[in-house]
Design an enzyme around this catalytic site. Structure first.
Site, PDB file in Angstrom:
ATOM      1  N   HIS A   1      -7.409   2.609   3.852  1.00 15.84           N
ATOM      2  CA  HIS A   1      -7.267   3.419   5.071  1.00 15.84           C
ATOM      3  C   HIS A   1      -8.604   3.553   5.816  1.00 15.84           C
ATOM      4  CE1 HIS A   1      -3.405   4.608   3.370  1.00 15.84           C
ATOM      5  NE2 HIS A   1      -3.118   5.277   4.471  1.00 15.84           N
TER       6      HIS A   1
ATOM      7  N   CYS B   1      -4.281  -1.676  -1.812  1.00 15.75           N
ATOM      8  CA  CYS B   1      -4.502  -0.253  -2.059  1.00 15.75           C
ATOM      9  C   CYS B   1      -5.503  -0.166  -3.197  1.00 15.75           C
ATOM     10  CB  CYS B   1      -3.175   0.399  -2.467  1.00 15.75           C
ATOM     11  SG  CYS B   1      -3.348   2.115  -2.978  1.00 15.75           S
TER      12      CYS B   1
ATOM     13  N   GLU C   1      -3.323   8.582   8.598  1.00 19.34           N
ATOM     14  CA  GLU C   1      -1.850   8.578   8.681  1.00 19.34           C
ATOM     15  C   GLU C   1      -1.371   9.347   9.917  1.00 19.34           C
ATOM     16  OE1 GLU C   1       0.678   7.062   6.695  1.00 19.34           O
ATOM     17  OE2 GLU C   1      -0.955   5.920   5.798  1.00 19.34           O
TER      18      GLU C   1
ATOM     19  N   ASP D   1       0.878  -1.183   0.000  1.00 16.39           N
ATOM     20  CA  ASP D   1       0.000   0.000   0.000  1.00 16.39           C
ATOM     21  C   ASP D   1       0.912   1.228   0.000  1.00 16.39           C
ATOM     22  OD1 ASP D   1      -2.414   1.576   0.271  1.00 16.39           O
ATOM     23  OD2 ASP D   1      -1.981   1.807   2.391  1.00 16.39           O
ATOM     24  N   SER D   2       0.289   2.401  -0.113  1.00 19.54           N
ATOM     25  CA  SER D   2       1.061   3.643  -0.058  1.00 19.54           C
ATOM     26  C   SER D   2       1.509   3.965   1.376  1.00 19.54           C
ATOM     27  CB  SER D   2       0.205   4.784  -0.593  1.00 19.54           C
ATOM     28  OG  SER D   2      -0.998   4.852   0.141  1.00 19.54           O
TER      29      SER D   2
ATOM     30  N   CYS E   1     -11.138   2.343   0.085  1.00 22.16           N
ATOM     31  CA  CYS E   1      -9.757   2.758   0.351  1.00 22.16           C
ATOM     32  C   CYS E   1      -9.349   1.987   1.598  1.00 22.16           C
ATOM     33  CB  CYS E   1      -9.689   4.264   0.602  1.00 22.16           C
ATOM     34  SG  CYS E   1      -8.070   4.819   1.181  1.00 22.16           S
TER      35      CYS E   1
HETATM   36  N1  DGL Z   1      -4.871   3.132   0.894  1.00 20.98           N
HETATM   37  C1  DGL Z   1      -4.946   3.659  -0.437  1.00 20.98           C
HETATM   38  C2  DGL Z   1      -6.187   3.145  -1.145  1.00 20.98           C
HETATM   39  O1  DGL Z   1      -6.721   2.116  -0.750  1.00 20.98           O
HETATM   40  C3  DGL Z   1      -4.908   5.114  -0.659  1.00 20.98           C
HETATM   41  C4  DGL Z   1      -4.200   6.073   0.159  1.00 20.98           C
HETATM   42  C5  DGL Z   1      -3.480   7.058  -0.700  1.00 20.98           C
HETATM   43  O2  DGL Z   1      -4.067   8.012  -1.215  1.00 20.98           O
HETATM   44  O3  DGL Z   1      -2.281   6.820  -0.862  1.00 20.98           O
HETATM   45  O4  DGL Z   1      -6.630   3.732  -2.106  1.00 20.98           O
END
Ligand code: DGL
Length: 268
Positions: A187, A74, A153, A11-12, A185
């Site tokens: 997150h 992600c 984050e 993931d990011s 997402c």
């Molecule tokens: N966790 C990432 C997703 O599922 C996105 C977070 C980001 O913007 O880097 O899209």
């Protein structure tokens, strides 16, 4: 390919740990290598070309670690990069969009599904495409909620500020008969309680991290690649910036210590 090889997850940033948690919940003996591209977060405001380039480099790194499967934890990378990188690497890959779309189609009764995600995921239309391939009669309303990622984050997942932001974004779903909302997402599951608290009663949240972990378990089982070990698996993490912060927040989110976090520089 041996069954004891690790599963690669990327993931990011921290968000993909929601997928790790779900994977560990149903496959506690699998070893996992996690890659968080903390130097380049957010992916959700970047172009398809950039996200594909990062995803390509990360998948190359994971394949050198001999992973038996790559989980693109992600949504943004699953939407923008997965179709291309799965052509490039000779390794099974699974993203979060198809399992999340399937779970939402199975859950909706009103026929109206909401999707929240990053700007890039929503504007890619990837969820609408997958959902309409499954059932073209369903109605889909997508909404980008870009402030959710920095809140997570920062570890700021409850209290007045996240609630006010969630209320403002999700007002959109108060009047339109949406009965199923995809957290598009990885997150966002960390904000699940806050998100649920501002939605009308009865709206069901689809957590793509749970949906993908079930899909991973099935894939490993079908390919006879699930581990035979009966001891707890290991979690090894690599990040591209701020390993200390990742370790501290990751421990809170996973509910256990992350003992092994290394800083890594790829040839971007
Ligand atoms: N966790 C990432 C997703 O599922 C996105 C977070 C980001 O913007 O880097 O899209």
């Amino acid at each position: 390919m041996s069954n004891s090889l690790p599963i690669g997850v990327f993931d990011s940033g921290l968000g993909g740990l929601t997928v790790v948690k779900a994977l560990k919940g149903i496959m506690p003996c699998e070893n996992i290598i996690y890659f968080g591209d903390t130097a380049h977060i957010p992916y959700g405001t970047k172009s398809g070309e950039t996200v594909t380039h990062y995803s390509h480099q990360i998948t190359g790194f994971l394949s050198e670690k001999d992973v038996k499967l790559v989980v693109v934890a992600c949504n943004t990378a699953s939407a923008l990069a997965l179709p291309e990188i799965e052509q490039t690497f000779d390794i099974p890959m699974i993203g979060v969009i198809a399992p999340g779309a399937q779970a939402a189609v199975d859950a909706t009764k009103s026929g109206h599904i909401g999707v929240i995600g990053t700007i890039s995921t929503i504007s890619s239309g990837a969820y609408s495409l997958k959902i309409h391939n499954l059932n073209s009669d369903l109605t889909i309303s997508g909404l980008a909620c870009p402030l959710f990622v920095p809140l997570v984050e920062e570890g700021w997942t409850s209290g007045g500020v996240p609630k006010m932001i969630a209320e403002t974004y999700l007002d959109h779903f108060k009047t339109n008969n949406v009965d199923t909302l995809i957290l598009g997402c990885t997150h966002y599951p960390l904000l699940k309680k806050t998100i649920q608290s501002v939605l009308p009663p009865g709206v069901q949240l689809i957590d793509s991290s749970e949906a993908v972990s079930e899909a991973v378990a099935k894939l490993l089982h079908d390919k006879d690649k699930a581990t035979n070990k009966d001891e707890d698996g290991t979690l090894t993490c690599y990040v591209t910036d701020m390993p200390q912060k990742f370790e501290e927040l990751g421990r809170r989110f996973l509910g256990e210590s992350i003992l092994d976090v290394s800083l890594v520089h790829l040839d971007w």
